[in-house]
Design an enzyme around this catalytic site. Structure first.
Site, short mmCIF file in Angstrom:
data_model
loop_
_atom_site.label_atom_id
_atom_site.label_comp_id
_atom_site.label_asym_id
_atom_site.label_seq_id
_atom_site.Cartn_x
_atom_site.Cartn_y
_atom_site.Cartn_z
N HIS A 114 0.91 -1.18 0.04
CA HIS A 114 0.03 -0.18 0.15
C HIS A 114 0.94 1.36 -0.07
O HIS A 114 0.37 2.54 0.27
CB HIS A 114 -1.12 -0.02 1.17
CG HIS A 114 -1.81 -1.22 1.19
ND1 HIS A 114 -2.61 -1.54 0.00
CD2 HIS A 114 -2.25 -1.95 2.11
CE1 HIS A 114 -3.25 -2.50 0.39
NE2 HIS A 114 -3.28 -2.76 1.74
N ILE A 121 1.39 7.17 0.50
CA ILE A 121 0.70 6.08 1.18
C ILE A 121 -0.59 6.04 1.03
O ILE A 121 -1.49 7.01 1.24
CB ILE A 121 1.25 6.16 2.76
CG1 ILE A 121 2.66 6.51 3.06
CG2 ILE A 121 0.63 4.96 3.68
CD1 ILE A 121 2.67 7.12 4.22
N CYS A 122 -1.12 4.70 0.67
CA CYS A 122 -2.70 4.30 0.86
C CYS A 122 -3.16 4.08 2.10
O CYS A 122 -3.16 2.86 2.59
CB CYS A 122 -2.86 3.43 -0.34
SG CYS A 122 -4.81 2.81 -0.19
N LEU A 123 -3.68 5.06 2.78
CA LEU A 123 -3.96 4.77 4.18
C LEU A 123 -5.40 5.65 4.61
O LEU A 123 -5.20 6.83 4.39
CB LEU A 123 -2.94 5.14 5.39
CG LEU A 123 -3.26 4.76 6.82
CD1 LEU A 123 -3.38 3.47 7.07
CD2 LEU A 123 -1.94 5.53 7.59
N CYS A 182 -5.85 -1.56 5.90
CA CYS A 182 -5.46 -0.19 5.00
C CYS A 182 -5.74 0.85 5.68
O CYS A 182 -6.74 1.10 5.92
CB CYS A 182 -5.68 -0.38 3.57
SG CYS A 182 -4.92 1.09 2.59
#
Lengths: 182, 482
Positions: A114, A121-123, A182
Site C-alpha cells: 500500500h 501511502i494508501c491509508l 489499509c
C-alpha cells in the site's frame, strides 16, 4: 485485495488552500498555520517526546512547525526489521481539521503493497477517514502496524502507472480503501 | 385551392390529429410547468419528481419506521443509511435483533460509556472546558463545541458525500445523529439534507438525477424503458446517463464502441461517406439524411445502403424495403469463418455509420427548423400552431435515426432466432417509414405536404415505439462467436 485509486479531477481536490495552489509541491506551498493548529502541533510533539513510540525517532530540531520529520525503523519481528525509513508530516492551515499530508521520503520508502515508490501511502485515516481527534502519534502507529502486519515485500500492482500520473500531493489522489488493514 | 379553404382544411386536420394524440398526452394528470412534446421517447414510463417531494418521501419513510420500531427518527435514519435504504434488510434485521441492528448502524456504542468528569479536556484542541461547552455523544466521547462545529463545517466544505459521519474519536463506531449535525451547523443543515437526499436517490435503482446542467428534476423509472426525455430538454439513457441508445443495452453499446474504435484504422471509412452511382459510376457524397438517392448526373434512383434500385425499396413504388438484413452471410452455421465474420461486421457497421451520419443531418435540420417554420407560415399564410408538425417531424426523425443507429448494434450482437427475426422485421418497418419521413422533411417549403407528413409522424412513431418496447426483454440471446 489491492486498493484502487483514481486521481481527483481538478477543482475537487478538497479544501481551498489546496485548490488555489494545485500544482505546487507540499514543500513550496505557503501556509500560515492558525493559532489552534500551532498549539495542537506543539501538543502532538510534546506528547511524542514524553511518551516515545517504539521504532520511531522524531526529529525535534526543525525550526518550522509546518513540517515534521520522523525516522522510522522497521518494527521488530517484521519483514522490515532493521530497515530505516523517513516519514514526513506536512501540516495544513486548518490542522487538525484537515488531515496532514504524510508521505515517505524517497529513497527511504518501504516496499509495501500500500506504499507507492514515490512515498505516497494508501491509508484511509490520511484521507476520507481522517478525524481531528487523531494526531501524529495515531498516524505513526497506524503506519507501523501496517508494516508489522505485512507478510510480503511488494510494490502496489499499479505502481508504474501511478508514477506517471501521481499528483505531488497524495491528498489529490482519491483512494478506494478495499482493505480493512489499509 | 384558395387560401381560405386551405387553412380551414388545415384546422380540421389539426383537430383530428390533436384528438388522436390526446389520449397519450393525458397520461400525466398534473402537467409540468412547461410541456415537452412526446417525440418518440416514452415519458409515460417515467415520472418527474421534485427534490422537495423526495424529501417528503424520506420523511414519510422515517416516520413510518419511527412508529413501527418505536425508536427516534435519528436512529431510523442511521439504520436506513447503513443498510442502503433497503426496507427488506432493515425489517429482517430489526426483527432478528433490534440491539444488533442499532449497534451495526452506529446508534449504540460497543461498550457502555463512563460519564466524563469536568472540566473536560477536548481531545481535538486539548483545552479544558466545563459541561456547557462540551458536546457529549452517547459513546461517552465529548468534544468542545467549537472544535465539533469546526470539524463538521470542514467536512461539508470539503464536499462530504457520505451522510454517515463518524464520532471523531479513533476507532469509535458511533455515527453522529442527524439532529445533532443540523443543530450545530445551522448554515450547513440544508446541505446535510441534500447529502441525505442524494444518497437516497443514489441507492434507489429506479431514481436518478437528470444529468442536464442545473436541472432540478429527479426521474423515477416506472417500466423497463431507458430513453428519458427530461422536462429540461435533456435526453439521456436512464441506466448509464449517456445519450439515449435504445434498443441496444448499455453494455453492448459500450462493447460496440470499443470495437469500432479499435477497427477504425483497418476499415475504409471513405466507403461510408462516398459511393459511386451504380449506373453511371459518378462519385456521390451523401449530404442529406435520406437513403433514397437520386444521381445528379443520370437521375438514377437507388438506395444508399445496398446500392440497389430504389424501385425495389419504396412502398410507393410497390417495392419492399429490406436492406437491414445481411444477405451474403450464412447465419445458419454456428461458427462463422473469418471472412464471413468481417462481412457480418461490415454489414452492421455500414448501416450504423450511415444512420449516424443521417442522425447528424437530422440534428442539423432540427437546428434550422424555426427558419423553415417561418418560411412555411409566410408561404401558406397560416398560424404558428399549424407549422408545429415541421418541428415534430424533425424531432421524431432525430429519435428514429438514433434508435436505428443503435438498433444495428443490437442486431450485430443478437443471436439468430425468432427474436431476431421479429426484431429485424420491426427494424425494417421503422427504417422504411423513417426513410419516407426523412424524404418528406427534406422537401422545400412549397412542396411540403402537411397531411402526408402528419400521417407519417403517426405511423413512424408507432413503429419506433413498438421496436423499442419490443426489445426491453432481458432474455435477448447474444451471440458469443463474434
Amino acid at each position: 485485495m489491492h486498493p484502487k485509486r483514481r486521481t481527483r479531477p481538478d477543482g475537487q481536490s478538497g479544501a481551498d488552500v489546496r485548490k488555489s495552489t494545485p500544482s505546487q509541491s507540499p514543500e513550496k506551498r505557503v501556509s500560515a498555520l492558525t493559532v489552534q493548529a500551532r498549539q495542537r502541533i506543539m501538543r502532538d510533539i510534546q506528547d511524542i517526546r514524553k511518551n516515545p513510540l517504539q521504532s520511531c525517532l522524531p526529529d525535534f530540531s526543525a525550526d518550522s512547525l509546518e513540517q515534521f520529520t520522523v525516522y522510522l525503523e522497521g518494527p521488530k519481528d517484521s519483514i522490515y526489521e532493521e530497515e530505516k525509513f523517513t516519514l514526513r508530516f506536512h501540516f495544513l492551515e486548518c490542522y487538525p481539521l484537515d488531515a496532514p499530508i504524510v508521505q515517505f521520503i524517497p529513497p527511504m520508502v518501504p516496499k509495501h503493497e500500500h506504499i507507492y515508490s514515490n512515498g505516497h501511502i494508501c491509508l484511509s485515516i490520511l484521507g476520507d477517514e481522517w478525524s481531528p481527534a487523531l494526531g501524529i502519534r495515531s498516524v505513526v502507529m497506524s503506519i507501523l502496524s501496517m508494516l508489522s502486519s505485512s507478510k510480503e515485500k511488494k510494490t502496489p500492482p499499479d505502481d508504474d502507472e501511478y508514477m506517471l500520473e501521481a499528483p505531488s500531493n497524495p491528498q489529490e489522489t482519491q483512494w478506494d480503501y478495499h482493505d480493512a488493514e489499509c | 385551392m384558395d387560401r381560405d379553404s386551405e387553412s380551414e382544411y388545415e384546422e380540421e386536420v389539426e383537430e383530428e390529429f390533436e384528438e388522436e394524440s390526446g389520449e397519450e398526452m393525458m397520461v400525466d394528470p398534473s402537467p409540468p410547468p412547461f410541456v415537452v412534446k412526446d417525440s418518440g421517447l416514452d415519458n409515460e414510463h417515467f415520472t418527474f419528481i421534485n427534490v422537495a417531494d423526495i424529501k417528503t418521501e424520506i420523511d414519510n419513510l422515517l416516520s413510518e419506521y419511527e412508529q413501527m420500531f418505536q425508536i427516534p427518527s435519528d436512529d431510523v435514519l442511521r439504520i436506513l443509511l447503513q443498510f442502503q435504504w433497503k426496507r427488506d434488510t432493515v425489517q429482517n434485521k430489526w426483527f432478528d435483533s433490534p440491539e444488533r441492528i442499532l449497534f451495526e448502524s452506529g446508534c449504540t456504542p460497543a461498550n457502555p460509556s463512563t460519564p466524563p468528569t469536568y472540566p473536560y479536556e477536548c481531545p481535538i484542541c486539548y483545552c479544558s472546558y466545563e459541561q456547557n461547552d462540551i458536546v457529549l455523544l452517547n459513546c461517552g466521547h465529548g468534544f468542545c463545541k467549537y472544535c465539533f462545529t469546526a470539524h463538521l463545517k470542514q467536512l461539508l466544505k470539503k464536499g462530504q458525500t457520505n451522510p454517515q459521519i463518524r464520532c471523531p474519536q479513533e476507532q469509535c463506531t458511533i455515527k453522529l445523529p442527524s439532529s445533532l449535525i443540523k443543530s450545530f451547523n445551522e448554515p450547513y443543515a440544508s446541505q446535510y439534507n441534500t447529502i441525505v437526499v442524494t444518497d437516497y436517490i443514489g441507492q434507489r435503482k429506479n431514481l436518478r438525477w437528470c444529468p442536464g446542467a442545473n436541472c432540478p428534476w429527479v426521474i423515477r423509472r416506472d417500466g423497463l424503458l431507458r430513453n428519458v426525455a427530461c422536462l429540461c430538454g435533456t435526453k439521456f439513457c436512464f441506466e448509464c446517463g449517456g445519450p439515449p441508445h435504445m434498443p441496444v443495452s448499455c453494455e453492448l453499446r459500450r462493447k460496440w464502441l470499443e470495437r469500432i474504435q479499435a477497427d477504425t484504422e483497418n476499415l475504409d471509412w471513405i466507403t461510408a461517406n462516398t459511393k459511386q452511382c451504380p449506373k453511371c459510376r459518378n462519385p456521390i457524397e451523401k449530404n442529406e439524411g435520406c437513403n433514397h438517392m437520386t444521381c445528379r448526373a443520370c437521375r438514377h434512383e437507388f438506395c444508399w445502403i445496398c446500392l440497389g434500385d430504389w424501385k425495389t425499396h419504396g412502398s410507393s413504388t410497390g417495392g419492399y424495403y429490406s436492406c437491414n438484413r445481411p444477405k451474403n452471410v450464412d447465419l445458419e452455421k454456428k461458427q462463422m469463418s473469418a471472412k464471413a465474420r468481417i462481412e457480418y461486421f461490415t454489414h452492421y457497421l455500414d448501416r450504423y455509420v450511415s444512420h449516424q451520419k443521417s442522425h447528424e443531418y437530422a440534428e442539423k435540420q432540427k437546428k434550422n427548423i424555426l427558419e423553415k417554420q417561418e418560411n412555411y407560415m409566410r408561404h401558406f399564410n397560416c398560424g404558428r400552431k399549424v407549422v408545429e408538425f415541421l418541428a415534430d417531424s424533425v424531432d421524431l426523425l432525430v429519435d428514429c435515426r438514433n434508435a436505428l443507429m443503435n438498433s444495428y448494434i443490437l442486431g450485430f450482437y443478437l443471436a439468430p432466432g425468432v427474436k431476431k427475426d421479429l426484431f429485424e422485421m420491426q427494424q425494417q418497418q421503422l427504417e422504411a417509414s423513417t426513410e419516407r419521413l426523412s424524404e418528406l422533411t427534406e422537401k422545400k417549403v412549397p412542396d411540403t405536404n402537411r397531411q402526408e407528413t402528419l400521417d407519417f409522424i403517426g405511423i413512424t412513431s408507432k413503429f419506433l415505439h413498438s421496436m423499442l418496447e419490443g426489445m426491453v426483454d432481458s432474455l435477448l440471446v447474444v451471440r458469443t462467436d463474434l
